[in-house]
Motif scaffolding. Structure first.
Motif, PDB file in Angstrom:
ATOM      1  N   ILE A 119       1.578 -14.300   6.169  1.00 50.26           N
ATOM      2  CA  ILE A 119       2.046 -13.772   4.880  1.00 50.26           C
ATOM      3  C   ILE A 119       3.575 -13.689   4.824  1.00 50.26           C
ATOM      4  O   ILE A 119       4.145 -13.132   3.898  1.00 50.26           O
ATOM      5  N   GLU A 128       5.932  -7.117   2.226  1.00 48.06           N
ATOM      6  CA  GLU A 128       5.695  -8.490   2.657  1.00 48.06           C
ATOM      7  C   GLU A 128       5.896  -9.425   1.460  1.00 48.06           C
ATOM      8  O   GLU A 128       5.842  -8.990   0.312  1.00 48.06           O
ATOM      9  N   GLY A 181       5.203   3.229   3.691  1.00 46.57           N
ATOM     10  CA  GLY A 181       4.901   1.855   3.287  1.00 46.57           C
ATOM     11  C   GLY A 181       4.451   1.738   1.832  1.00 46.57           C
ATOM     12  O   GLY A 181       4.282   0.636   1.328  1.00 46.57           O
ATOM     13  N   THR A 213       6.785  -6.043  -3.153  1.00 49.10           N
ATOM     14  CA  THR A 213       6.023  -5.452  -2.044  1.00 49.10           C
ATOM     15  C   THR A 213       6.878  -5.697  -0.805  1.00 49.10           C
ATOM     16  O   THR A 213       7.875  -6.425  -0.867  1.00 49.10           O
ATOM     17  N   TRP A 269      12.318   0.857   8.611  1.00 50.33           N
ATOM     18  CA  TRP A 269      10.850   0.965   8.673  1.00 50.33           C
ATOM     19  C   TRP A 269      10.254  -0.354   9.156  1.00 50.33           C
ATOM     20  O   TRP A 269       9.369  -0.385   9.975  1.00 50.33           O
ATOM     21  N   GLN A 270      10.781  -1.448   8.612  1.00 52.33           N
ATOM     22  CA  GLN A 270      10.228  -2.753   8.927  1.00 52.33           C
ATOM     23  C   GLN A 270      11.277  -3.819   8.634  1.00 52.33           C
ATOM     24  O   GLN A 270      11.948  -3.753   7.608  1.00 52.33           O
ATOM     25  N   SER A 293      -5.537  -8.022  -0.570  1.00 49.63           N
ATOM     26  CA  SER A 293      -6.710  -7.654   0.230  1.00 49.63           C
ATOM     27  C   SER A 293      -6.244  -7.401   1.656  1.00 49.63           C
ATOM     28  O   SER A 293      -5.902  -8.342   2.355  1.00 49.63           O
ATOM     29  N   HIS A 294      -6.206  -6.158   2.043  1.00 50.46           N
ATOM     30  CA  HIS A 294      -5.712  -5.883   3.384  1.00 50.46           C
ATOM     31  C   HIS A 294      -6.674  -6.348   4.454  1.00 50.46           C
ATOM     32  O   HIS A 294      -7.882  -6.250   4.310  1.00 50.46           O
ATOM     33  N   HIS A 295      -6.079  -6.868   5.485  1.00 53.36           N
ATOM     34  CA  HIS A 295      -6.874  -7.348   6.607  1.00 53.36           C
ATOM     35  C   HIS A 295      -7.238  -6.147   7.465  1.00 53.36           C
ATOM     36  O   HIS A 295      -6.372  -5.425   7.921  1.00 53.36           O
ATOM     37  N   PRO A 313       1.705  -6.681  10.103  1.00 55.29           N
ATOM     38  CA  PRO A 313       0.436  -6.770   9.356  1.00 55.29           C
ATOM     39  C   PRO A 313      -0.624  -7.592  10.090  1.00 55.29           C
ATOM     40  O   PRO A 313      -0.287  -8.519  10.839  1.00 55.29           O
ATOM     41  N   GLY A 314      -1.880  -7.255   9.844  1.00 54.50           N
ATOM     42  CA  GLY A 314      -2.993  -7.986  10.459  1.00 54.50           C
ATOM     43  C   GLY A 314      -2.910  -9.499  10.293  1.00 54.50           C
ATOM     44  O   GLY A 314      -3.088 -10.232  11.276  1.00 54.50           O
ATOM     45  N   PRO A 315      -2.631 -10.013   9.087  1.00 54.12           N
ATOM     46  CA  PRO A 315      -2.580 -11.476   8.927  1.00 54.12           C
ATOM     47  C   PRO A 315      -1.323 -12.105   9.542  1.00 54.12           C
ATOM     48  O   PRO A 315      -1.130 -13.320   9.465  1.00 54.12           O
ATOM     49  N   LYS A 358      10.379  -1.648  -3.414  1.00 55.47           N
ATOM     50  CA  LYS A 358       8.941  -1.595  -3.714  1.00 55.47           C
ATOM     51  C   LYS A 358       8.635  -0.265  -4.389  1.00 55.47           C
ATOM     52  O   LYS A 358       8.880   0.764  -3.758  1.00 55.47           O
TER      53      LYS A 358
HETATM   54  P1  XMP Z   1       3.063  -4.422   1.239  1.00 53.42           P
HETATM   55  O1  XMP Z   1       3.476  -5.839   1.498  1.00 53.42           O
HETATM   56  O2  XMP Z   1       1.739  -4.314   0.526  1.00 53.42           O
HETATM   57  O3  XMP Z   1       2.826  -3.777   2.670  1.00 53.42           O
HETATM   58  O4  XMP Z   1       4.139  -3.641   0.568  1.00 53.42           O
HETATM   59  C1  XMP Z   1       2.798  -2.409   2.958  1.00 53.42           C
HETATM   60  C2  XMP Z   1       2.661  -2.252   4.460  1.00 53.42           C
HETATM   61  O5  XMP Z   1       1.383  -2.740   4.882  1.00 53.42           O
HETATM   62  C3  XMP Z   1       1.545  -3.811   5.794  1.00 53.42           C
HETATM   63  N1  XMP Z   1       0.497  -4.781   5.485  1.00 53.42           N
HETATM   64  C4  XMP Z   1      -0.643  -4.899   6.171  1.00 53.42           C
HETATM   65  N2  XMP Z   1      -1.074  -4.240   7.273  1.00 53.42           N
HETATM   66  N3  XMP Z   1      -3.046  -5.520   7.241  1.00 53.42           N
HETATM   67  C5  XMP Z   1      -2.271  -4.580   7.815  1.00 53.42           C
HETATM   68  O6  XMP Z   1      -2.673  -4.027   8.845  1.00 53.42           O
HETATM   69  C6  XMP Z   1      -2.678  -6.207   6.136  1.00 53.42           C
HETATM   70  O7  XMP Z   1      -3.403  -7.064   5.638  1.00 53.42           O
HETATM   71  C7  XMP Z   1      -1.405  -5.881   5.590  1.00 53.42           C
HETATM   72  N4  XMP Z   1      -0.704  -6.356   4.510  1.00 53.42           N
HETATM   73  C8  XMP Z   1       0.471  -5.649   4.474  1.00 53.42           C
HETATM   74  C9  XMP Z   1       2.936  -4.332   5.570  1.00 53.42           C
HETATM   75  O8  XMP Z   1       3.428  -5.014   6.721  1.00 53.42           O
HETATM   76  C10 XMP Z   1       3.673  -3.065   5.253  1.00 53.42           C
HETATM   77  O9  XMP Z   1       3.968  -2.328   6.433  1.00 53.42           O
END
Ligand code: XMP
Length: 520
Positions: A405, A518, A475, A516, A440-441, A352-354, A399-401, A512
């Motif tokens: 995470i 994160e 991403g 994922t 990228w990250q 659940s994206h923040h 990321p928002g959280p 990924k």
């Molecule tokens: P995952 O972990 O899903 O992340 O492969 C893909 C990209 O999204 C970012 N991410 C978030 N960004 N709110 C955000 O603004 C969120 O809740 C969130 N969760 C993951 C993550 O850092 C990566 O760049």
């Protein structure tokens, strides 16, 4: 000049996975374009939009399917150049009197080579310097008879009509995908198309900045705007732009959930308050967030708690400042494109994206979204235009959280402090080795295990951590970054020596999918 006064190109989306890339190629040429799903493009829409040229995207359908996606017939009477790509080519032939056949044994997927015919075509200027061009094909059906008025300008072994055109009407049709990188000379073809359509290439960030400022002023009048500033590139660029438009009518709220990286809150708040003189409320709510997260280890529960609290806190601060008429958000174009989905059915929620998506309804405010027309790299260009420091604009996504995470299992202040220190050393290493912009990250995750080590003559029993670094374009998919062993060894040594609480360092080499980016 407003966006609507620029020459506009319309991309009619038939559901291809790569439609957005067409828009990217055109924006790189300073051409303003919009993507609209075929079923939204009516005669009235076409009249209103008044495109200077049209592109039909590819798509997964067959023109034989019942209810096959089609453009309105009137598009062919606009008198503007049209380029049909892949399924778009088949649609064009089908509508204009040619024939499409089902692909029995003639399907082509992947790399193919197109060779030219003797006739010359302005669309192909700069092509065929060698005797053939590599292109990317992805089609099942194929055109078996071209429409009256069309001639052939290029063929491939499985596509005798790889490139066709009706030069009197300025209709062009290609069986391959010029928008993807696997068609190395594809950008040149796009450039030729917009040039022969007469685009001036006046969609620049300097022009956009002035127009956006005027639009914000028109929309907001003397109303009050509130903005959730996270310190990320999107919300920062939106805030600075809006501030330039309406000054003190904007108030930003920086919700500090206590899950930011080392020194980050001070840096963000300092920069916006001092450098930009932006009215900014620093809502230090770390006790609230960390209190509610105590004892919680389930990743989705963590995300939901943080998302819900964020909205509560933001709402409270908005009330305390006497409310606002508008909510500013850094929404980007990829978030608003209504893409054609043929899969049907809801997709599975992985995480659940923040975001602050629930806010506008709850607070009954209108939205100000000045980045709605921009892609991520255009937002960065706008940020540079607005004078944001390059190091800030080039920052990796966060990321928002936040660190919640990156701390699998229970979150404690002790673990967060250790994580912040380790992350700072890791990023310092990456910068020192000149690798930051290739990645990228990158971040550290602190693992919920302690392991035994020996330092000097002592036994240690401390946390293990994992380093993560990935390359990615958007991403959605990612690969681990191939650090040298030397870099990894040096970084592990530095973290263990410099960060009390960690005695073991691992490197995460999961791509990924299946992983994922994160850890939660
Ligand atoms: P995952 O972990 O899903 O992340 O492969 C893909 C990209 O999204 C970012 N991410 C978030 N960004 N709110 C955000 O603004 C969120 O809740 C969130 N969760 C993951 C993550 O850092 C990566 O760049």
């Amino acid at each position: 000049m407003s966006t609507s006064e620029h020459d506009r190109l319309l991309i009619i989306d038939f559901g291809s996975q790569v439609t957005q890339l067409i828009a990217r190629r055109l924006r790189e040429l300073n051409v303003y374009c919009e993507i609209h799903p075929f079923n939204m493009v009516t005669d009235a829409f076409l009249r209103d939009f008044a495109p200077k040229a049209v592109i039909f995207s590819g798509g997964p359908s067959s023109v034989f399917a019942e209810g096959a996606p089609m453009p309105p017939k009137s598009v062919f009477d606009l008198g503007v150049p049209i380029l049909g790509i892949c399924y778009g080519q088949q649609v064009m032939m089908h509508c204009l009197g040619g024939k499409v056949e089902r692909g029995h044994g003639t399907a082509e997927f992947g790399r193919a080579y197109v060779t030219p015919e003797a006739r010359r075509l302005a669309l192909l200027e700069g092509w065929f310097a060698a005797d053939r061009e590599q292109v990317w094909m992805s089609h099942g059906d194929h055109v078996s008879e071209i429409a009256p008025g069309f001639d052939v300008y290029g063929t491939s072994p499985n596509a005798p009509f790889a490139i066709t055109a009706d030069i009197d009407r300025n209709f062009y049709a290609v069986q391959f995908h010029p928008e993807v990188h696997h068609t190395p000379n594809g950008a040149k073809l796009c450039e030729n198309f917009v040039r022969l359509a007469g685009f001036k290439g006046d969609w620049t960030m300097g022009a956009y900045r002035e127009e956006a400022i005027q639009r914000i002023r028109d929309q907001v009048g003397d109303g009050k705007v509130i903005c959730a500033l996270s310190g990320g590139v999107d919300s920062s660029v939106a805030a600075v732009l809006i501030h330039e438009a309406i000054g003190a009518q904007l108030t930003c709220v920086y919700v500090d959930h206590g899950l930011m990286r080392k020194g980050e809150s001070a840096q963000v708040v300092g920069m916006f308050r001092e450098h930009y003189n932006l009215p900014l409320i620093h809502a230090d709510e770390s006790d609230l967030f960390l209190g509610k997260l105590e004892g919680v280890s389930d990743p989705e529960t963590k995300r939901k708690i943080i998302g819900g609290l964020f909205i509560d806190v933001f709402e409270r601060h908005a009330r305390e400042m006497g409310g606002a008429d508008f909510l500013a958000q850094g929404t980007l174009y990829p978030d608003v494109i209504e893409s054609v989905s043929f899969s049907g059915g809801p997709s599975v929620t992985i995480k659940s994206h923040h975001n602050v998506g629930g806010l506008p309804e709850r607070m009954n405010m209108q939205l100000v979204e000045p980045l709605r027309e921009l892609f991520k790299d255009e937002v960065r260009a706008l940020g540079r235009e607005l004078g944001l420091p390059p190091s800030f604009i080039g920052r990796h996504p966060f990321p928002g959280p936040g660190l919640a995470i990156r701390c699998p299992g229970e979150i404690t202040r002790e673990k967060l402090d250790i994580l912040r220190e380790a992350d700072a050393v890791y990023i310092d290493q990456i910068r020192k080795h000149g690798l930051y912009d290739d990645i990228w990250q990158a971040f550290v995750a602190i693992l919920p295990v302690r392991t035994v080590g020996v330092m000097g003559d002592y036994r240690t029993y401390d946390y293990a951590c994992a380093l993560r670094a990935v390359t990615s374009v958007d991403g959605m998919t990612a690969d681990y970054f191939p650090f040298s062993h030397e870099f990894l060894g040096e970084t592990a040594t530095r973290i263990i020596n410099e960060v009390p609480g960690i005695n073991r360092v691992t490197y995460d080499i999961t791509s990924k999918p299946p992983g994922t980016i994160e850890w939660e």
